[in-house]
Design a protein around this motif. Structure first.
Motif, PDB file in Angstrom:
ATOM      1  N   VAL A 128       0.855  -1.192   0.000  1.00 13.67           N
ATOM      2  CA  VAL A 128       0.000   0.000   0.000  1.00 13.67           C
ATOM      3  C   VAL A 128       0.885   1.233   0.000  1.00 13.67           C
ATOM      4  CG1 VAL A 128      -1.653   1.348   1.361  1.00 13.67           C
ATOM      5  CG2 VAL A 128      -1.927  -1.134   1.154  1.00 13.67           C
ATOM      6  N   THR A 184      -3.438  -0.949   5.930  1.00 14.06           N
ATOM      7  CA  THR A 184      -2.186  -1.328   5.267  1.00 14.06           C
ATOM      8  C   THR A 184      -2.104  -2.824   4.979  1.00 14.06           C
ATOM      9  OG1 THR A 184      -1.269  -1.177   7.509  1.00 14.06           O
ATOM     10  CG2 THR A 184      -0.646   0.550   5.953  1.00 14.06           C
ATOM     11  N   ARG A 186      -3.951  -5.630   3.175  1.00 10.10           N
ATOM     12  CA  ARG A 186      -5.044  -5.995   2.241  1.00 10.10           C
ATOM     13  C   ARG A 186      -4.847  -7.421   1.740  1.00 10.10           C
ATOM     14  NH1 ARG A 186      -6.148  -0.449  -0.059  1.00 10.10           N
ATOM     15  NH2 ARG A 186      -5.637   0.847   1.747  1.00 10.10           N
TER      16      ARG A 186
END
Ligand SMILES: Cc1cc2nc3c(=O)[nH]c(=O)nc-3n(C[C@H](O)[C@H](O)[C@H](O)COP(=O)(O)O)c2cc1C
Length: 360
Positions: A128, A184, A186
């Motif tokens: 991210v 942050t 995923r």
């Protein structure tokens, strides 16, 4: 000035996770970047010993980088690696022990906060890209194994250097916290999704550190809701979610929890008075350290409200948490605990941001 403390400060022996300590007061981990080439110097040993000599039961070192190129970039931030750094830490440990104190090493990986110097891209759970930050690399299964090995290695070095405990830094938005935080993390594999899955990699790190450090000395885990760059962020919306995360740490071999919050008197969840350390202790049964703005204002020692020494000592005595960590106030006042306990208020310098720029 005459003694006008509003309450007795209990600078008395306690046992914490099996470790006998001279008092329940702790030096919070604070990065100072005074170790050129990653090697702690004699000045670093003197800095910690000076504080250990003044009423602190436990010193927690600044974040110390585990031995992996992605862990951090700054030259003067200390490393936990074999050779010169290990020898330097042994001298620090000996100095703190010589002053009658105990010392824990905080093991650190910066995650996305590692700057992309030396051709190294930061490692993160999902790559991210946060606003204004460089691109990062989403960790693969092989990367996970590589970092676990780095943590085992760092914990072995800490054990050999004689540390009384280690602390896994899983707070403030660095790598392990980036796994805990849904923004942050995923990932769609075993390390992402539910709170239990987001906690899986940090828990593996705790297991690795426990394996490297051995079974006998405490492994502490530091966690937080807030991130250094996102104060309102949360890893757990409810006590139940927090319990899932902290239980994973306990199962992995954590002996204690260090609940980082910015103001110790603030409730961690709406509707109940416990602070974050209080919840950590209630949810897991593990001993807990609290922290957050202790001693920062002039009236802390003389006032009576929840954010004063009176509120702090009452909650400590009631067993809401077991130890109290002090950060910024110790930068300019190495002897804060003994001065405060004796009511020597005139010997205490008011906290100033400029204290971060001095090192003694
Ligand atoms: C200069 C400085 C460096 C810090 N470095 C670290 C660190 O390396 N690891 C960590 O977990 N927290 C770090 N912190 C946070 C402190 O441990 C502590 O939680 C924070 O300062 C709040 O406590 P205080 O209000 O008593 O200062 C740092 C804080 C300061 C002021």
């Amino acid at each position: 000035m005459t003694a006008c403390l509003s309450v007795h400060l209990p600078v008395e022996p306690v046992t914490f996770a099996g470790l006998p300590l001279a008092s329940p007061f702790v030096m919070a981990p604070m990065t100072r970047a005074q170790s050129p080439g990653g090697v702690p110097t004699e000045a670093v040993a003197a800095y910690y010993a000076r504080r250990a000599a003044h009423g602190l039961g436990l010193v927690i070192t600044e974040g110390v980088l585990v031995g992996h190129p992605t862990a951090g970039h700054e030259d003067a931030v200390p490393r936990m690696t074999p050779g010169a750094a290990e020898d330097g830490w042994r001298r620090v440990v000996d100095a703190v022990h010589g002053a009658g104190g105990r010392i824990a090493a905080q093991l650190w990986h910066l995650g996305s906060l590692r700057e992309p110097v030396d051709g190294v891209t930061a490692w993160t759970p999902s790559g991210v890209r946060e606003p204004g930050r460089p691109a990062t690399h989403a960790m693969t299964a092989r990367d996970v194994d590589e970092l676990l090995a780095a943590y085992v290695g760092a914990a072995r070095v800490a054990a050999r250097a004689g540390f009384d405990a280690v602390e896994v830094h899983a707070a403030h938005g660095y790598l392990l916290d980036e796994f805990l935080w849904p923004y942050t993390n995923r990932r769609t594999d075993a390390f992402g999704g539910s709170p239990a899955r987001r906690a899986a990699f940090p828990a593996e790190v705790v297991r690795a550190v426990r394996a490297g450090f051995g079974p006998d000395r405490p492994v502490i885990v530091r966690f937080s809701q807030f991130k250094e760059r996102a104060f309102e962020a949360r890893i757990a919306e409810t006590p139940a979610e927090l319990g899932v995360v902290l239980d994973a740490f306990a199962q992995a071999g954590a002996s204690a929890l260090h609940a980082s919050q910015r103001r110790f008197w603030e409730p961690a969840f709406p509707g109940a008075g416990l602070n974050l350390a209080g919840w950590a202790k209630r949810l897991t049964g593990l001993p807990a350290i609290t922290v957050g703005s202790v001693g920062l204002t002039r009236d802390f020692l003389t006032g009576a409200g929840p954010g004063s020494v009176t509120g702090l000592v009452e909650r400590l005595a009631a067993g809401e948490f077991d130890l109290v960590a002090l950060g910024r106030i110790l930068l300019g006042n190495p002897a804060w605990v003994t001065h405060a306990a004796a009511g020597r208020l005139d010997a205490i310098a008011d906290y100033r941001k400029a204290h971060e720029d001095v090192y003694f």
